[in-house]
Design a protein around this motif. Structure first.
Motif, mmCIF file in Angstrom:
data_model
loop_
_atom_site.group_PDB
_atom_site.id
_atom_site.type_symbol
_atom_site.label_atom_id
_atom_site.label_comp_id
_atom_site.label_asym_id
_atom_site.label_seq_id
_atom_site.Cartn_x
_atom_site.Cartn_y
_atom_site.Cartn_z
ATOM 1 N N PHE A 82 15.018 4.243 -6.271
ATOM 2 C CA PHE A 82 14.438 3.153 -5.831
ATOM 3 C C PHE A 82 14.133 3.598 -4.328
ATOM 4 C CE2 PHE A 82 14.336 -0.742 -3.047
ATOM 5 C CZ PHE A 82 13.411 -1.280 -3.430
ATOM 6 N N ARG A 83 15.146 4.492 -3.732
ATOM 7 C CA ARG A 83 14.842 4.901 -2.360
ATOM 8 C C ARG A 83 13.547 5.978 -2.374
ATOM 9 N NH1 ARG A 83 15.399 9.276 0.897
ATOM 10 N NH2 ARG A 83 15.857 10.373 -1.218
ATOM 11 N N GLU A 84 13.609 6.836 -3.394
ATOM 12 C CA GLU A 84 12.633 7.822 -3.470
ATOM 13 C C GLU A 84 11.221 7.296 -3.502
ATOM 14 O OE1 GLU A 84 13.703 10.324 -6.617
ATOM 15 O OE2 GLU A 84 15.531 11.235 -5.287
ATOM 16 N N GLN A 85 11.115 6.136 -4.353
ATOM 17 C CA GLN A 85 9.888 5.559 -4.498
ATOM 18 C C GLN A 85 9.435 4.898 -3.294
ATOM 19 O OE1 GLN A 85 7.728 6.078 -6.700
ATOM 20 N NE2 GLN A 85 8.768 7.139 -8.243
ATOM 21 N N VAL A 86 10.295 4.170 -2.397
ATOM 22 C CA VAL A 86 10.133 3.600 -1.252
ATOM 23 C C VAL A 86 9.604 4.332 -0.076
ATOM 24 C CG1 VAL A 86 11.266 2.318 0.738
ATOM 25 C CG2 VAL A 86 11.988 1.697 -1.544
ATOM 26 N N GLN A 87 10.028 5.772 -0.240
ATOM 27 C CA GLN A 87 9.275 6.682 0.859
ATOM 28 C C GLN A 87 7.791 6.666 0.808
ATOM 29 O OE1 GLN A 87 11.551 7.820 3.068
ATOM 30 N NE2 GLN A 87 13.038 6.450 1.665
ATOM 31 N N ASN A 88 7.059 6.318 -0.255
ATOM 32 C CA ASN A 88 5.731 6.171 -0.530
ATOM 33 C C ASN A 88 5.022 4.964 0.050
ATOM 34 O OD1 ASN A 88 5.819 9.009 -1.969
ATOM 35 N ND2 ASN A 88 6.526 7.925 -3.721
ATOM 36 N N VAL A 89 5.841 3.912 0.131
ATOM 37 C CA VAL A 89 5.290 2.679 0.769
ATOM 38 C C VAL A 89 4.886 2.741 2.273
ATOM 39 C CG1 VAL A 89 5.589 0.193 0.652
ATOM 40 C CG2 VAL A 89 6.530 1.510 -1.476
ATOM 41 N N SER B 283 0.842 -1.173 0.242
ATOM 42 C CA SER B 283 0.030 -0.013 0.090
ATOM 43 C C SER B 283 0.876 1.276 0.014
ATOM 44 C CB SER B 283 -1.076 0.236 1.298
ATOM 45 O OG SER B 283 -1.847 -1.124 0.883
ATOM 46 N N GLY B 284 0.301 2.235 -0.587
ATOM 47 C CA GLY B 284 1.063 3.534 -0.606
ATOM 48 C C GLY B 284 0.551 4.371 0.748
ATOM 49 N N MET B 285 0.845 5.555 0.833
ATOM 50 C CA MET B 285 0.667 6.463 2.104
ATOM 51 C C MET B 285 -0.340 7.498 1.668
ATOM 52 S SD MET B 285 3.492 6.101 5.083
ATOM 53 C CE MET B 285 4.976 6.191 3.769
ATOM 54 N N THR B 286 -0.977 7.645 0.445
ATOM 55 C CA THR B 286 -1.424 9.046 0.161
ATOM 56 C C THR B 286 -2.812 8.530 -0.512
ATOM 57 O OG1 THR B 286 0.687 10.179 -0.534
ATOM 58 C CG2 THR B 286 -1.301 10.853 -1.227
ATOM 59 N N GLY B 287 -3.867 9.331 -0.091
ATOM 60 C CA GLY B 287 -5.190 8.853 -0.500
ATOM 61 C C GLY B 287 -5.978 9.897 0.152
ATOM 62 N N PHE B 288 -7.253 9.664 -0.405
ATOM 63 C CA PHE B 288 -8.452 10.248 0.320
ATOM 64 C C PHE B 288 -9.735 9.432 0.119
ATOM 65 C CE2 PHE B 288 -12.170 12.841 -0.805
ATOM 66 C CZ PHE B 288 -12.419 13.743 0.220
ATOM 67 N N GLY B 289 -10.472 9.472 1.258
ATOM 68 C CA GLY B 289 -12.066 8.927 1.343
ATOM 69 C C GLY B 289 -12.959 9.740 1.699
ATOM 70 N N ARG C 60 1.311 3.140 9.007
ATOM 71 C CA ARG C 60 2.273 4.345 8.838
ATOM 72 C C ARG C 60 1.416 5.592 7.926
ATOM 73 N NH1 ARG C 60 7.489 3.272 5.726
ATOM 74 N NH2 ARG C 60 8.145 5.103 6.547
ATOM 75 N N GLY C 61 1.991 6.924 8.302
ATOM 76 C CA GLY C 61 1.435 7.938 7.505
ATOM 77 C C GLY C 61 0.506 8.674 8.435
ATOM 78 N N GLN C 62 0.289 10.117 8.062
ATOM 79 C CA GLN C 62 -0.228 11.060 8.597
ATOM 80 C C GLN C 62 -1.554 10.886 8.374
ATOM 81 O OE1 GLN C 62 1.781 14.914 8.345
ATOM 82 N NE2 GLN C 62 3.765 13.958 8.991
ATOM 83 N N VAL C 63 -2.657 10.657 9.137
ATOM 84 C CA VAL C 63 -3.933 10.571 8.581
ATOM 85 C C VAL C 63 -4.676 11.747 9.191
ATOM 86 C CG1 VAL C 63 -5.882 9.073 8.639
ATOM 87 C CG2 VAL C 63 -3.873 7.976 8.533
ATOM 88 N N THR C 64 -5.575 12.319 8.836
ATOM 89 C CA THR C 64 -6.306 13.283 9.003
ATOM 90 C C THR C 64 -7.956 12.996 8.876
ATOM 91 O OG1 THR C 64 -4.757 15.003 8.705
ATOM 92 C CG2 THR C 64 -6.917 15.774 8.802
ATOM 93 N N ASN D 228 2.437 10.798 3.424
ATOM 94 C CA ASN D 228 3.556 10.020 4.144
ATOM 95 C C ASN D 228 4.116 10.485 5.431
ATOM 96 O OD1 ASN D 228 3.459 9.103 1.574
ATOM 97 N ND2 ASN D 228 5.348 9.814 0.887
ATOM 98 N N GLY D 229 4.518 9.378 6.077
ATOM 99 C CA GLY D 229 4.855 9.641 7.531
ATOM 100 C C GLY D 229 5.670 8.451 7.889
ATOM 101 N N ARG D 230 6.589 8.567 8.608
ATOM 102 C CA ARG D 230 7.429 7.551 9.335
ATOM 103 C C ARG D 230 6.521 6.544 10.117
ATOM 104 N NH1 ARG D 230 12.656 7.297 8.500
ATOM 105 N NH2 ARG D 230 13.029 5.900 10.209
#
Length: 293
Positions: free
Chosen positions: A285-292, A4-10, A60-64, A29-31
């Motif tokens: 690869f590292r840059e894309q991993v930050q979204n996982v 899963s990624g860490m960006t989205g909306f519902g 993981r992720g900053q969820v609002t 994204n968030g650690r």
């Protein structure tokens, strides 16, 4: 494969007993997992529902999470909290009497916090619980929508990450082939330099001994073996389930460590060039991993 990624909306909407509302959930994204909530007054239980719902779905992720609610026109009664009003008057009486403040006017008093109260709070506990449960269900639906969006992002990230791992494996194999020529190149370079300094006095035995010692220090087979192992480990993580972002992030650090060592040991321009290509691909690869997640 279900990363899963860490960006989205519902978003989800609902209505009950003259109330209507909309619940929204979004994340970046968030650690770690960080949940923030903003909801209507009088429905304190919704924050718990939002936090537990997010913790049950994400790691993981900053969820609002936000809920906006309103009551139908004509359904809101207003009352004046005279006790609160008297407190404000008592607090300001000394200042007015001393001439340090002007006497309060009605508009100003009514604008003070807690003086005018909307009696839209439901008096019946069972009705309040029912309404709060319906709003909590909408929060859950919004979080489910967010979860789906994050999984869609993960699905789009997967082929990108796998392609980059394929490229790292390809460059690692290329480096292995190129590195096979290092001992001969080191020996030739050392022999030429030694003969330049010592002339014909340089013995073949000494050349072989010194070149062998230098070749051992420049041996990159261990680094290449570890790079290949890291590629296998990353592929296994991406093929599994659950939140793998942290472990992938750690692997990228190990990838870069081996690539740096490879470049520092290189005695051939072609091997150095391959090592630099490896570092560039690993960074992508590292840059894309930050979204996982």
């Amino acid at each position: 494969m279900a990363i899963s990624g860490m960006t989205g909306f519902g978003r989800a909407e609902g209505a009950l007993a003259g109330w209507s509302w909309a619940a929204e959930a979004r994340s970046v994204n968030g650690r770690n997992l960080e949940v923030r909530f903003r909801g209507p007054p009088g429905f304190e239980g919704l924050e718990r529902a939002a936090r537990e719902g997010a913790q049950g779905r994400f790691q993981r992720g900053q969820v609002t999470v936000g809920v906006q609610a309103r009551r139908a026109e004509g359904g809101v009664a207003v009352r004046i909290n005279f006790e609160q009003l008297e407190r404000y008057l008592a607090a300001g009486e000394a200042y007015v009497g001393a001439g340090r403040a002007a006497p309060p006017n009605l508009d100003g008093l009514l604008a003070l916090r807690g003086v005018v109260e909307a009696e839209d709070a439901i008096q019946d506990p069972d009705a309040l619980a029912e309404l709060e449960a319906a709003m909590a269900a909408s929060i859950g639906a919004a979080l489910d929508g967010l979860l789906s969006a994050r999984r869609e992002e993960g699905a789009s990230l997967l082929p990108v990450l796998m392609g980059q791992l394929d490229r790292i494996a390809e460059l690692t194999a290329q480096a292995r082939d190129t590195a096979a020529g290092q001992p001969a190149a080191i020996k030739a370079r050392f022999e030429a330099r030694l003969k330049e300094l010592a002339g014909e006095a340089a013995s073949e035995e000494r050349i072989v001994q010194e070149a062998a010692a230098m070749a051992v220090k420049a041996d990159v087979r261990e680094e290449l073996d570890r790079l290949a192992g890291h590629v296998d480990a990353a592929r296994a993580l991406l093929s599994g389930d659950g939140a793998v972002g942290r472990r992938l992030d750690f692997l990228t650090q190990e990838f870069m460590r081996e690539a740096n060592t490879l470049c520092s040991k290189s005695a051939l321009g072609a091997l150095t060039a391959t090592g630099l290509d490896l570092k560039a691909t690993i960074e992508q690869f590292r840059e894309q991993v930050q979204n996982v997640e």
